[in-house]
Design an enzyme around this catalytic site. Structure first.
Site, PDB file in Angstrom:
ATOM      1  N   GLU A 205       0.753  -1.252  -0.044  1.00  0.00           N
ATOM      2  CA  GLU A 205       0.030   0.101  -0.036  1.00  0.00           C
ATOM      3  C   GLU A 205       0.645   1.266   0.121  1.00  0.00           C
ATOM      4  O   GLU A 205       0.356   2.361   0.445  1.00  0.00           O
ATOM      5  CB  GLU A 205      -1.061   0.031   1.195  1.00  0.00           C
ATOM      6  CG  GLU A 205      -1.945  -1.250   1.052  1.00  0.00           C
ATOM      7  CD  GLU A 205      -2.769  -1.242   2.420  1.00  0.00           C
ATOM      8  OE1 GLU A 205      -2.767  -0.478   3.130  1.00  0.00           O
ATOM      9  OE2 GLU A 205      -3.677  -2.378   2.233  1.00  0.00           O
ATOM     10  N   LYS A 338     -15.765  -1.768   2.648  1.00  0.00           N
ATOM     11  CA  LYS A 338     -14.986  -2.298   1.432  1.00  0.00           C
ATOM     12  C   LYS A 338     -16.194  -3.087   0.471  1.00  0.00           C
ATOM     13  O   LYS A 338     -16.572  -4.127   0.885  1.00  0.00           O
ATOM     14  CB  LYS A 338     -14.140  -3.345   1.859  1.00  0.00           C
ATOM     15  CG  LYS A 338     -12.791  -2.899   2.519  1.00  0.00           C
ATOM     16  CD  LYS A 338     -11.894  -3.842   3.051  1.00  0.00           C
ATOM     17  CE  LYS A 338     -10.684  -3.386   3.670  1.00  0.00           C
ATOM     18  NZ  LYS A 338     -10.121  -4.359   4.123  1.00  0.00           N
TER      19      LYS A 338
END
Length: 426
Positions: A205, A338
């Site tokens: 990330e 999500k």
């Protein structure tokens, strides 16, 4: 009336070099839009099913040709001719077509790609930004980013147990200024790590993945970087953690902290968090306990729930019925959102509405396997989630979301960066 003219899918690549789905929808006026579905590394076991081929001769079994074929044959056949702007109706049709609670037949990756592409195509056909199409006139709030600047756990090959060490730029008047400050802290941290002969390679990330000796050293390093960059620790920029503790737990709800050479039960781990929160300006802890440790979660919420944000990710998996259980048990006070955990845009909206109704904070989130698709940036503004997790200020698949938010802030002009107001409730 705008209707769906065609639907198709293509196997493309995500940021980790794994296959994923790009779904495209063409409308009756020939408007076309596409969406790329993300994929997680640390996944909750109650998440909707991501359909993979399991053919070891292609992509080590991770191909998505079956999911693409489900779009190109089954889904396409049932959606052509439906009204494009009836998102909830189309999403319900997709759910019924699959016929399982977790999209085990068609694959949540197939279904979500189509759901996202449809929303994008409809917005485009109506000449509306995606955030305005999904959120209406009330889509005005720019979220506070939670920037993952040190990676550990399953997101990096190092000795740190906690998966993400994040900064939250709360003390700024605009998203642009908040992002600038965050980038400056990120670059300052790199220099500090270089000076300590630490690795400055990055994880999935975009955060650094140094080999620290324990789980406290990253907090010290980030605190140093914030102050060295010229910002007030805790006032302008606060800290946040994603422990991803489902990756640390054994069958007896004991948590193995290899970086500390400790095995802690739920109450001992909560006591450890309390020590960290007392010493550092940590305002949010995500997945502090395992997804199945409901008793531990209740204790964590009792001990820290009035002091900091406690986010359920693996715990709730963006699922309204599981969130309802958490609400009834007084567990957590925030939920990670999500879309690929649940399957469609409409189901994601349902979960967000339930969370907001019960005063749970919502954090829009990427996955570790991402792409250039910036859908969640618009989605965060559309639903005024107030927070977004989409990685560090490095790696273009993360930057795509930040750049989209900068565009949205510029377009809105009267848009509000929530900043300091985020945690001023209750």
């Amino acid at each position: 009336m705008l209707t769906i003219k065609d639907v198709h899918a293509l196997e493309v690549m995500d940021s980790r070099g794994n296959p994923t789905i790009q779904a495209s929808v063409i409308l009756s006026d020939n408007t076309k839009a596409s969406a790329i579905v993300p994929s997680g590394a640390s996944t909750g076991k109650r998440e909707a099913l991501e359909l993979r081929d399991n053919d070891k001769t292609r992509f080590l079994g991770k191909g998505v040709l079956r999911a693409c074929e489900n779009v190109n044959s089954v889904i396409k056949h049932h959606l052509i001719g439906l009204e494009a702007t009836s998102q909830a109706f189309v999403d319900e049709r997709l759910r019924a077509l699959d016929g399982t609670p977790n999209y085990a037949n068609l694959g949540a990756n197939a279904v979500l790609g189509v759901s996202m592409a449809l929303a994008r195509a409809s917005a485009k056909a109506l000449n509306l930004p995606l955030y305005r199409y999904l959120g209406g006139a009330n889509a005005l709030t720019l979220p506070v980013p939670m920037l993952n600047i040190i990676n550990g756990g399953t997101h990096a090959n190092n000795s740190i147990d906690f998966q993400e060490y994040m900064i939250m730029p709360l003390g700024f008047e605009s998203f642009r200024e908040a992002l600038r400050a965050s980038a400056e802290v990120y670059h300052t941290l790199k220099k500090l790590l270089d000076g300590k002969n630490q690795l400055t390679s990055v994880g999935d990330e975009g955060g650094f993945a140094p080999n620290f000796n324990n789980n406290v050293e990253p907090l010290e390093a980030i605190s140093q970087a914030i102050e060295k960059a010229g910002y007030k620790l805790g006032e302008e920029i606060a800290l946040a953690l994603d422990v991803a503790s489902s990756e640390l737990v054994d069958g007896n709800f004991n948590y193995h902290l290899k970086g500390e050479n400790k095995i802690l039960d739920s109450h001992e781990l909560v006591a450890y968090y309390k020590e960290l929160v007392a010493k550092y300006p940590i305002v949010s802890i995500e997945d502090g306990l395992s997804e199945d440790d409901w008793e531990g979660w209740a204790f964590l919420s009792k001990e820290l729930g009035r002091q900091i944000q406690l986010v359920g990710d693996d715990l709730f998996v963006t699922n309204a019925s599981i969130l309802q259980k958490g609400i009834e048990k007084n567990v957590a006070n925030a939920i990670l959102i999500k879309p690929n955990q649940i399957g469609t845009i409409s189901e994601t909206l349902e979960t967000i509405r339930l969370a907001k109704h019960h005063a749970y904070q919502c954090v829009m989130s990427h996955r570790s396997g991402e792409s250039e698709d910036s859908f969640i940036a618009d989605f965060a503004v559309a639903l005024n989630t107030g927070e977004i997790k989409t990685g560090s200020t490095a790696r273009s698949e993360r930057i795509a979301k930040y750049n989209r938010l900068l565009e949205i802030e510029h377009e809105l002009k009267g848009g509000i960066y929530i900043g300091k107001e985020l945690f001023k409730h209750g």
